[in-house]
Design a protein around this motif. Structure first.
Motif, mmCIF file in Angstrom:
data_model
loop_
_atom_site.group_PDB
_atom_site.id
_atom_site.type_symbol
_atom_site.label_atom_id
_atom_site.label_comp_id
_atom_site.label_asym_id
_atom_site.label_seq_id
_atom_site.Cartn_x
_atom_site.Cartn_y
_atom_site.Cartn_z
ATOM 1 N N SER A 197 -5.743 -4.924 2.653
ATOM 2 C CA SER A 197 -6.130 -4.272 3.916
ATOM 3 C C SER A 197 -5.296 -4.725 5.102
ATOM 4 O O SER A 197 -5.506 -4.253 6.216
ATOM 5 C CB SER A 197 -7.611 -4.546 4.215
ATOM 6 N N THR B 30 0.828 -1.206 0.000
ATOM 7 C CA THR B 30 0.000 0.000 0.000
ATOM 8 C C THR B 30 0.863 1.257 0.000
ATOM 9 O O THR B 30 1.604 1.516 0.954
ATOM 10 C CB THR B 30 -0.933 0.039 1.226
ATOM 11 N N LEU C 265 -9.454 -7.018 -1.074
ATOM 12 C CA LEU C 265 -9.405 -6.485 0.289
ATOM 13 C C LEU C 265 -8.687 -7.453 1.222
ATOM 14 O O LEU C 265 -8.079 -7.034 2.211
ATOM 15 C CB LEU C 265 -10.821 -6.231 0.807
ATOM 16 N N TYR D 276 -13.597 2.767 4.484
ATOM 17 C CA TYR D 276 -14.033 2.157 3.228
ATOM 18 C C TYR D 276 -15.491 2.496 2.931
ATOM 19 O O TYR D 276 -15.855 2.798 1.793
ATOM 20 C CB TYR D 276 -13.855 0.638 3.284
ATOM 21 N N GLY E 88 -3.815 -1.820 6.885
ATOM 22 C CA GLY E 88 -4.831 -1.085 7.629
ATOM 23 C C GLY E 88 -5.255 -1.806 8.896
ATOM 24 O O GLY E 88 -5.572 -1.170 9.915
ATOM 25 N N LEU F 298 -11.309 1.260 10.220
ATOM 26 C CA LEU F 298 -10.951 0.883 8.859
ATOM 27 C C LEU F 298 -12.204 0.661 8.018
ATOM 28 O O LEU F 298 -12.302 1.149 6.884
ATOM 29 C CB LEU F 298 -10.101 -0.384 8.881
#
Length: 445
Positions: A207, A155, A203, A241, A210, A237
């Motif tokens: 993620s 990321t 995801l 989104y 995150g 988080l």
């Protein structure tokens, strides 16, 4: 004496004593050899970008020409057939001696007894050269089971400097709140403010950073005996989104997967989360709206603005030696040649990547710092010092766990009740723990 040099002498003696009758075959339990008596090492590389195949091919050719005791037989295997071909080869007792292996597979494969311990095959200096925050990815107890080639953060925040200037934004966001505020200001004239992953499979891995950032841990932690998907910190988080999607600050259809930065490159979005590899994709598409002149990179915002918290995980590739290989030392010598003995080898590789991938060893970091092209790269220091330095490794637990949690994130993103979505993830992960007998198998994080 270098272990490789001393062991090569032993390998030559062993090969010579085997006699001409063994040439071209593996004698009874002996070293597999080529027709001209060289030790034969089978190397499989999973197919990546074209420049990577070119680099590996050149390394194999150079190694084969550099000495006359070992011959590398090189095979490129497409990613979509890799697992099938590897399992078939292992079942037939014909697994490659050396192969590319991602970090997430090191510990499960080591637990299954599939990987050789490189601390017994490579120089101590080479092992010590592995960067501290990468060493854990390949280390089990005191053994090292893969030699790291590169890391690439999952990321990075890419943003359009021209659109920021037009919107009166003078710096990239550093918190979730600022990210949403900037996305609102940038969403206009047919351009969305932001892009993130939006399907559970994407995801599931994008993620992870995150999850670490908001909760300081993943939803399966400790010894893997208990799920933690309902940790209330994850709601920050999910809320991020959900706001981006439901307020239409991001594309509403997953035309491109997370690993493809085309939304950003084509000018559909002003900001985008993507892995560092997007630098290479942008450089390879000079006809895109987004060019090197009008974009920049930054760490993805932290939920609370703390820049020392992880916002990304580090994926990447290693070379591993098969535990059942009859040419383990020769295979490790080849690994050393490519990744440990000459840092300039990897400087050339990183340059070919557009500096979209990053060093996993201290010596290569130092070589990059001394290289004029690398030193002048506008992205390298930011990603290395502000993202890679704080990033975490990918989880070692089964992908099913990540997918269960990501399914909850996707439901929440699309307007579902956040708490109820995480309750479903909690139940799903608890079921996975039971059915796959994960309790007690965790690494402690």
């Amino acid at each position: 004496m270098h272990k490789r040099n001393s062991r090569l002498v032993l390998a030559v003696v062993a090969a010579a004593s085997a006699g001409a009758l063994l040439a071209g075959c593996a004698g009874s339990g002996g070293t597999p050899t080529t027709e001209d008596g060289k030790a034969k090492v089978i190397f499989w590389q999973q197919k990546f970008e074209d420049y990577q195949q070119a680099w590996f091919k050149q390394q194999v050719a150079d190694f084969n020409e550099s000495q006359d005791e070992i011959e590398i037989e090189y095979t490129v295997v497409p990613a979509d057939t890799w697992d099938q071909k590897l399992k078939a080869a292992q079942a037939a007792g014909k697994a490659p001696d050396v192969k590319t292996t991602n970090y997430g597979n090191i510990k499960p494969m080591q637990a299954n007894g599939q990987l050789a311990d490189l601390t017994t095959l490579m120089d101590d200096q080479a092992i010590a050269d592995i960067k501290e925050n990468v060493a854990d990815f390949v280390t089990v107890d005191e053994g090292v089971y893969g030699y790291p080639m590169l890391v690439e953060p999952s990321t990075v925040l890419f943003y359009r400097t021209d659109l920021f200037e037009a919107a009166g934004i003078d710096a990239p966001p550093t918190t979730y709140e600022e990210l949403i505020e900037d996305a609102r200001a940038l969403t206009k004239d047919g351009v969305y403010g932001m892009n993130v992953a939006q399907t559970a499979p994407d995801l599931g891995w994008s993620s992870w950073g995150g999850q670490w950032n908001t909760a300081g841990a993943l939803p399966l932690r400790g010894d893997w005996s208990e799920a933690h998907a309902t940790d209330p910190n994850y709601e920050k988080l999910a809320s991020l989104y959900q706001t981006l999607y439901m307020d239409k600050l991001m594309p509403q259809e997953a035309t491109y997967g997370y690993a493809d930065c085309s939304f950003f490159g084509e000018g559909t979005v002003a900001m985008s989360a993507c892995g560092s590899w997007a630098l290479g994709q942008i450089a390879g598409n000079p006809d895109w709206t987004t060019t090197q002149e009008n974009f920049a990179v930054a760490p993805f915002p932290s939920s609370d603005g703390d820049a020392t918290k992880p916002t990304a995980t580090l994926g990447g590739w290693t070379l591993t030696v098969d535990s059942k290989s009859k040419v383990q030392q020769q295979a490790a010598d080849f690994v050393s040649y490519m990744l440990a003995d000459n840092p300039e080898n990897l400087v050339e590789f990183f340059a070919a990547s557009g500096f979209s991938k990053y060093a996993a060893t201290t010596s290569v970091d130092e070589a990059l710092a001394a290289d004029p092209e690398a030193a002048e790269n506008p992205y390298m220091a930011i990603i290395s010092e502000q993202i890679v330095a704080h990033a975490k490794g990918e989880p070692a637990y089964p992908w099913d766990v990540s997918l269960a949690f990501a399914t909850a994130l996707e439901k929440a993103m699309r307007g579902g009740d956040i708490e109820a979505s995480f309750d479903e993830a909690q139940a799903a992960i608890t079921d996975i723990i039971e059915k796959q007998k994960l309790a007690g198998m965790g690494t402690g994080e």
